[in-house]
Motif scaffolding. Structure first.
Motif, short mmCIF file in Angstrom:
data_model
loop_
_atom_site.label_atom_id
_atom_site.label_comp_id
_atom_site.label_asym_id
_atom_site.label_seq_id
_atom_site.Cartn_x
_atom_site.Cartn_y
_atom_site.Cartn_z
N ASP A 119 0.86 -1.18 0.00
CA ASP A 119 0.00 0.00 0.00
C ASP A 119 0.90 1.24 0.00
O ASP A 119 1.56 1.54 0.99
CB ASP A 119 -0.89 -0.01 1.24
CG ASP A 119 -1.93 1.11 1.21
OD1 ASP A 119 -1.65 2.16 0.59
OD2 ASP A 119 -3.02 0.92 1.79
N GLU A 120 0.92 1.93 -1.13
CA GLU A 120 1.84 3.07 -1.28
C GLU A 120 1.51 4.21 -0.33
O GLU A 120 2.38 5.02 0.00
CB GLU A 120 1.80 3.58 -2.72
CG GLU A 120 2.36 2.58 -3.72
CD GLU A 120 2.30 3.11 -5.15
OE1 GLU A 120 1.84 4.26 -5.33
OE2 GLU A 120 2.70 2.37 -6.07
N ASP A 121 0.24 4.28 0.13
CA ASP A 121 -0.15 5.38 1.02
C ASP A 121 0.00 5.02 2.50
O ASP A 121 0.55 5.79 3.28
CB ASP A 121 -1.59 5.79 0.74
CG ASP A 121 -1.76 6.33 -0.68
OD1 ASP A 121 -0.84 7.06 -1.12
OD2 ASP A 121 -2.77 6.03 -1.33
N ALA A 122 -0.47 3.85 2.88
CA ALA A 122 -0.52 3.48 4.31
C ALA A 122 0.59 2.52 4.72
O ALA A 122 0.83 2.32 5.91
CB ALA A 122 -1.87 2.86 4.63
N GLY A 123 1.28 1.88 3.76
CA GLY A 123 2.28 0.88 4.09
C GLY A 123 3.58 1.48 4.60
O GLY A 123 3.83 2.68 4.53
N GLN A 124 4.45 0.60 5.13
CA GLN A 124 5.76 1.01 5.64
C GLN A 124 6.80 -0.03 5.25
O GLN A 124 6.54 -1.23 5.34
CB GLN A 124 5.74 1.17 7.16
CG GLN A 124 4.94 2.38 7.64
CD GLN A 124 5.02 2.51 9.14
OE1 GLN A 124 4.57 1.64 9.88
NE2 GLN A 124 5.63 3.60 9.59
N ASP A 125 7.96 0.43 4.82
CA ASP A 125 9.06 -0.48 4.49
C ASP A 125 9.92 -0.70 5.72
O ASP A 125 11.01 -0.13 5.88
CB ASP A 125 9.89 0.10 3.34
CG ASP A 125 9.18 0.00 2.01
OD1 ASP A 125 8.23 -0.80 1.92
OD2 ASP A 125 9.57 0.71 1.06
N LEU A 126 9.40 -1.53 6.62
CA LEU A 126 10.10 -1.87 7.85
C LEU A 126 10.17 -3.39 7.99
O LEU A 126 9.25 -4.11 7.57
CB LEU A 126 9.37 -1.29 9.07
CG LEU A 126 9.19 0.24 9.09
CD1 LEU A 126 8.29 0.63 10.26
CD2 LEU A 126 10.54 0.92 9.19
#
Length: 575
Positions: free
Chosen positions: A9-16
């Motif tokens: 999700d480009e808006d709500a996601g996180q690259d963690l």
């Protein structure tokens, strides 16, 4: 391996790394998801859906999940591969650094075990400075048949380079440089392996000629047999190393903040060593010309160059200032001492930031009795040229000057003599405007920029003479043939501009009192100066030379700030 589904999700996601990639904890980018989970899975991406929502509809219905496009997957796979390759390379480099650190630690641990002891069976060393070449005291060996004198030297590390079981050090002590060779165990000690620039050392060894084809200061090198770095002598390394503090790329303001370190550089130290030689030469030449040295006061209650540039200082219950010039006091010495000079500090509270202004500078001033204007000009020309001859007679100083200013040539005599009116005409003819952007006219105080341009174009020393009375100091004598102008002179040098200002002095009591009245100066506090015209007056004149400007010209320095130890100017009074 089972195929799983991961969400992006480009808006709500996180690259963690803490994200699971499921619908409740999606990733932000496809590339990170592929890098984290591998490419053999199903990836769903979610983007905003445009359009108006029906009244009362769930906002989440604006979004929907779709399989990642082939082009996006290809780009993500390539990104993941590149990142893995980069990570592997970083791991390899880290492992290599760790191994190097472990290897260096082993070497340093072994080096700590090496203890140097002086061989007392060797000849007693002779203590010398690094530039000492006295053949009566020391002789050079060739390292094969003849032995050189064993010496003891002290200095700081200026440069160093190491080879296997061999180390070359360039030592400095303020007098010169010396190449030192450490061999065998001397090059393997902990001190040698951790040596830093500016570390102080005591070194004993044999002086030898350098091998054919090699070069070193004074064509010799010291083959050490023992050295010692005493406690507290080691200079900082790492981030605090002097090479990280000051370098050619460091901002000039920072270099001035760290002037105490900048002074250790070759350029700064050469300029100051030349300064010492030039000041010595002035004393020598003044003695040759039979001027006597005096030391006038620095605390005064009168002005010389205008009240706007006076530094006021508390002085008990009285008002006092730092001197702008010692001229008035020098004049009082003429009847009892003959021609006199001084080398003292002068202070000007000018709010100027030009490259040729200082708030505190070294002023070389002279006063001559029973002379005319031509005598004054001839004296100035003889003084400066003779000072240069004395300075350049020292081979070391001459080499330093040529290092700093490779194009330097002794000025041709006689100096060009140009009257102010001729200079105005020259500036107009060469389309060099005044500060208002208009053609120069009589009465203009020729500004620094125009003055320097003229001097640089003519490209030789100029005696610029006969300035209008209204732009010069009250004490200057008017020209009898043209009362509009004074018998005054500025000596202009290419690249710097004015370095000397001088004039004949008013010798008539009545004329001097009229000058005080014209300038609205109360002569009461100048009684000791005006009395010189009441008790046996005489035709006399003098001058002031700025030592820092003279050095800026001689050593080709961009600013006078680099020609003194710790410059003081508007906005700077540290360190």
């Amino acid at each position: 391996m089972a195929e799983n589904t991961y969400y992006i999700d480009e808006d709500a996601g996180q690259d963690l790394t803490s994200q699971t990639g499921d619908e409740s904890l999606p990733y932000k980018t496809l590339g990170f998801a592929v890098l984290t989970q591998g490419e053999t899975h199903k990836f769903l991406t979610r983007k905003s859906v445009t359009g108006e929502l029906a009244e009362g509809a769930d906002p989440s219905s604006r979004l929907e999940w779709k399989p990642a496009a082939k082009a996006a997957m290809k780009k993500a796979v390539n990104y993941a591969k590149a990142q893995k390759k980069k990570a592997e390379k970083e791991q390899e480099q880290l492992a290599l650094r760790m191994k190097e650190e472990q290897d260096r630690k082993k070497v340093l641990d072994e080096a700590r075990k090496i203890v140097l002891e002086e061989d007392k069976s060797l000849p007693a060393p002779v203590k010398i400075k690094l530039d000492d070449t006295d053949p009566k005291k020391i002789q050079l060996g060739d390292g094969k048949e003849s032995k050189g004198t064993r010496v003891r030297v002290f200095g700081r590390v200026h440069r160093m380079r190491g080879q296997k079981e061999l180390m070359f050090i360039t030592l400095k002590d303020g007098y010169g440089f010396m190449q030192v060779v450490l061999q065998g165990q001397l090059a393997k000690t902990h001190d040698a392996l951790t040596l830093t620039r500016e570390t102080s050392m005591e070194i004993l060894g044999e002086l030898r000629e350098v091998p054919a084809g090699a070069h070193a200061p004074n064509n010799r090198e010291l083959h050490a047999d023992y050295y010692k770095i005493h406690p507290g002598w080691k200079a900082a390394g790492g981030d605090e190393a002097i090479t990280n503090k000051v370098s050619k790329d460091t901002e000039h303001a920072t270099l001035l903040d760290l002037r105490h370190l900048t002074l250790r550089g070759e350029t700064a130290s050469k300029v100051l060593i030349v300064r010492d030689a030039v000041e010595y030469a002035f004393n020598v030449v003044f003695k040759e010309l039979r001027l006597r040295k005096v030391s006038p006061p620095a605390l005064v209650q009168t002005m010389v160059e205008g009240g706007a540039t006076l530094f006021g200082v508390p002085y008990y219950n009285e008002e006092a200032f730092l001197t702008q010039s010692s001229q008035l006091y020098l004049e009082t010495c003429l009847p009892s001492m003959g021609d006199v000079y001084c080398i003292e500090k002068s202070f000007r509270a000018e709010k100027s930031l030009t490259r040729r202004h200082l708030a505190e500078y070294t002023h070389i001033e002279g006063e001559l009795d029973f002379i005319n204007f031509d005598d004054l000009l001839n004296h100035l020309e003889e003084l400066m040229c003779r000072v240069l001859e004395v300075t350049m007679s020292d081979p070391t100083i001459k080499q330093y000057i040529m290092d700093l200013n490779p194009e330097f040539k002794m000025p041709e005599r006689p100096f060009k003599r140009m009257k102010y009116t001729d200079a105005i005409a020259w500036l107009v003819e060469n389309n060099i405007p005044n500060e208002d952007g208009e053609p120069h006219k009589f009465g203009d105080d020729i500004a620094e920029a125009a003055e320097r341009r003229m001097t640089d174009i003519i490209n030789r020393p100029i005696f610029l003479t006969h300035f209008p009375a209204e732009i010069k100091a009250f004490y200057m004598l008017k020209d009898k043939e043209d009362p509009r102008v004074t018998e005054s002179v500025d000596c202009l040098m290419p690249g710097v501009g004015e370095i000397v200002g001088g004039s004949m002095r008013i010798d008539s009591h009545e004329e001097l009192m009229a000058a005080f009245a014209r300038e609205n100066i109360d002569p009461t506090s100048y009684y000791w100066y005006t009395d010189q015209r009441k008790y046996g007056s005489s035709p006399h004149g003098g001058y002031g030379l700025g030592l820092e400007r003279f050095l800026a010209w001689l050593c080709k320095q961009h600013t006078v700030r680099d020609c003194c130890l710790y410059p003081r100017y508007f906005g700077r009074c540290k360190p």
